[in-house]
Design a protein around this motif. Sequence first.
Motif, short mmCIF file in Angstrom:
data_model
loop_
_atom_site.label_atom_id
_atom_site.label_comp_id
_atom_site.label_asym_id
_atom_site.label_seq_id
_atom_site.Cartn_x
_atom_site.Cartn_y
_atom_site.Cartn_z
N ALA A 279 65.60 60.59 70.69
CA ALA A 279 64.32 60.61 70.69
C ALA A 279 63.53 59.21 70.42
CB ALA A 279 63.47 61.50 69.46
N GLN A 280 64.35 58.24 69.98
CA GLN A 280 63.81 57.03 69.81
C GLN A 280 64.77 55.91 70.28
OE1 GLN A 280 64.15 58.87 66.75
NE2 GLN A 280 62.01 59.23 66.27
N PRO A 281 64.56 54.68 70.65
CA PRO A 281 65.46 53.76 71.23
C PRO A 281 66.14 53.07 69.96
CG PRO A 281 63.30 52.88 71.28
CD PRO A 281 63.12 54.33 70.69
N VAL A 282 66.90 54.02 69.51
CA VAL A 282 67.58 53.30 67.89
C VAL A 282 68.89 53.62 67.89
CG1 VAL A 282 67.69 53.78 65.57
CG2 VAL A 282 65.22 53.66 66.90
N PRO B 293 69.08 48.62 76.34
CA PRO B 293 69.66 49.23 77.71
C PRO B 293 70.52 48.16 78.60
CG PRO B 293 67.29 49.77 77.64
CD PRO B 293 67.48 48.74 76.78
N GLU B 294 71.76 48.66 78.82
CA GLU B 294 72.74 47.88 79.55
C GLU B 294 72.50 47.93 80.90
OE1 GLU B 294 76.91 47.24 77.77
OE2 GLU B 294 76.34 49.20 76.50
N ILE C 226 76.20 42.78 75.05
CA ILE C 226 75.41 43.83 75.58
C ILE C 226 74.90 42.96 76.50
CG2 ILE C 226 73.42 45.31 75.20
CD1 ILE C 226 74.24 46.00 72.66
N SER C 227 74.89 43.39 78.00
CA SER C 227 74.07 42.84 78.96
C SER C 227 72.93 43.46 79.12
CB SER C 227 75.03 42.67 80.23
OG SER C 227 74.29 42.34 81.32
N GLY C 228 71.70 42.91 78.51
CA GLY C 228 70.38 43.32 78.99
C GLY C 228 69.31 42.82 79.81
#
Length: 304
Positions: A51-54, A110-111, A198-200
Amino acid sequence: MTVNVQAGTSGRYTRAKLATALRAICDAVGLDPRGARLLRFVNNAVFQLSAQPVVVRIVLSPSLRHRADNVVKAATWLAEHDVPAVRLLPGVAQPVEADGHLATLWQSVPENGPRPTGFDLARLLRRMHELPHAPFSFDRWEPLLDVRRRIADAEELDCGDRDFLESRVDEVEARLASLRFPLRQGAIHGDAHLGNLISGSAGMLLCDLDSVCVGPREWDLTPLAVGMLRFGHGTERYRALARGYGFDVTRWPGFRVLRQVRELKLTTGVLPILRSNPDVRTELARRLKTFRSGDMSAKWTPYQ
């Protein structure tokens, strides 16, 4: 990336207990745990909320609860110096404790970038290693102290395996104490491998800051070298790291000892969750067998 992780039906953290812990943490800060995905289940239970970007990282072992305050300090310090790294969820006092569970909360990234390389890791490590001294005291590098804590906190461990591991730790600790490190010491990541990048969309970020401490820079170059030797990772990963950083730790005589320390940490990390995550038992048995036989060429597979 989501991995197929299943909690056991007994032990400190069953599937139901993990869900209860996540719900307690989320309720404490007003987040929604419904639909969360379990990404990793070793030292921490790492959840991606739906529900959340956490991202929620719940400490699984009582022996590692001391890390939570340190990781918050490390993340805050890196953010103050604009080092590319994951960021704590703002507006929440951390770490978060609820119903006896302890967690840190992070902004999800997000990767969607290119696959990380050894050169990417070298660049980020140099950036971190060149920072001025932190205005507070990080933990000192004591890698075998965590190993001892994990052995003591094992959910289950055969007496013979316990005696063997404790004896091996004593031997390696004596060798470690005699090392003289050629590089300047300072703040280090402590668990620097490509899985902790992490490749964002904005570039590469350091993640998993649990092991940030003050110690020898050679230690941050060791995980990729051990990955090359133990997990069969291509040599180019490590060679790119060595070229990018400007130091080849495998050519230093002390590397053999650092390799032994790293392999002990890699092996014992699952001991506190052996009943909770029984899928790791086969790989643990393989690693203990290679330790006992002295087989330095046997290949391992990652714990899941």
